[in-house]
Design an enzyme around this catalytic site. Sequence first.
Site, PDB file in Angstrom:
ATOM      1  N   HIS A  15     -10.778  -3.032  -0.949  1.00 41.71           N
ATOM      2  CA  HIS A  15     -10.174  -2.422  -0.677  1.00 41.71           C
ATOM      3  C   HIS A  15      -8.435  -2.290  -1.978  1.00 41.71           C
ATOM      4  CE1 HIS A  15      -5.823  -1.644   1.420  1.00 41.71           C
ATOM      5  NE2 HIS A  15      -6.210  -0.415   0.761  1.00 41.71           N
ATOM      6  N   HIS A  57      -0.681   1.617  -6.490  1.00 42.96           N
ATOM      7  CA  HIS A  57      -0.877   2.155  -5.122  1.00 42.96           C
ATOM      8  C   HIS A  57       0.909   2.934  -4.713  1.00 42.96           C
ATOM      9  CE1 HIS A  57       0.011   2.276  -0.987  1.00 42.96           C
ATOM     10  NE2 HIS A  57      -0.543   1.917  -0.325  1.00 42.96           N
TER      11      HIS A  57
HETATM   12  O1  G3P Z   1      -8.028   4.344   1.049  1.00 45.25           O
HETATM   13  C1  G3P Z   1      -8.368   3.862   1.822  1.00 45.25           C
HETATM   14  C2  G3P Z   1      -6.801   3.639   2.166  1.00 45.25           C
HETATM   15  O2  G3P Z   1      -6.252   2.522   0.953  1.00 45.25           O
HETATM   16  C3  G3P Z   1      -5.797   4.308   2.880  1.00 45.25           C
HETATM   17  O3  G3P Z   1      -4.286   3.556   2.435  1.00 45.25           O
HETATM   18  O4  G3P Z   1      -2.135   2.344   1.680  1.00 45.25           O
HETATM   19  O5  G3P Z   1      -4.346   1.411   1.618  1.00 45.25           O
HETATM   20  O6  G3P Z   1      -3.683   2.945   0.003  1.00 45.25           O
HETATM   21  P1  G3P Z   1      -3.606   2.561   1.600  1.00 45.25           P
HETATM   22 MG    MG Z   2      -5.609   2.813  -0.812  1.00 40.91          MG
END
Ligand code: G3P
Ligand code: MG
Length: 250
Positions: A15, A57
């Site tokens: 992630h 992000h």
């Molecule tokens: O793509 C999955 C995840 O990254 C979604 O949540 O807020 O971490 O971008 P976020």
């Molecule tokens: Mg994400």
Amino acid sequence: MDATGAWPLPFWIAHRGAGKLAPENTLAAFRLGARHGYRAFECDVKLSRDGVPFLLHDATLDRTTPERGLAAERDWSELSRLDAGGWHGRSYAGEPLPSLDSIAGFSLANGHALNIELKPTPGEELRTGQMVGREVLRLWADAASRPLLSSFRPEALLGAAETAPELPRALLLDALKPGWLEQARGLGCVAVVTHYPLMDAATVATIHAAGLRALVYTVNDPASARWLIASGVDGIITDAVDRFSPAEPR
Ligand code: G3P
Ligand code: MG
């Protein structure tokens, strides 16, 4: 509408590069994730004022750079000079915000797979999908496997479908509101990616019966991972690249 791109991702996906162990959405994070054996990465992509796709992000620069305000109000020439690593720790000071271009170079050179989350600045949904779709086709023109484009924002997926219909798309869901599966199908998605507490064996079966893949974000504890694997999910997005080894049997 039909996304005909082949499924590009292995089961384990790091992630924001390497989750929380390095500054999110930087090349340093990708390198750290790769050192832990990860071969697939999720990252968040939006547009600079002059239309350059880059990794960040939040809509604002406040949390992960020394600057304040909306990133989308600045040109790439300015954004590319910001320190996106110092907030995380001294050893990462000076780490730049990466363009999608530089992440494509790193991923292609190392044979890594990518899940690009379209993370538009509010109001920029359609344009972000259109421009990132076009740019991905250009950057991955000769690649055997191309990135999965995902988004919480249907307009962003529609934009990507316009300019890059052949790229696989996924709908991100933080709630299962009535009509979610029809929405994913209507957008020509090949996968649904939910917040992990929303997923169970019955939901996986519903998604599979529709011919789509079922993925989850962001799973960091082993008990949840084991339960989701037993439920039949097709992929897990995690911050815990030091805890889950993609090389170990599931
Ligand atoms: O793509 C999955 C995840 O990254 C979604 O949540 O807020 O971490 O971008 P976020
Ligand atoms: Mg994400």
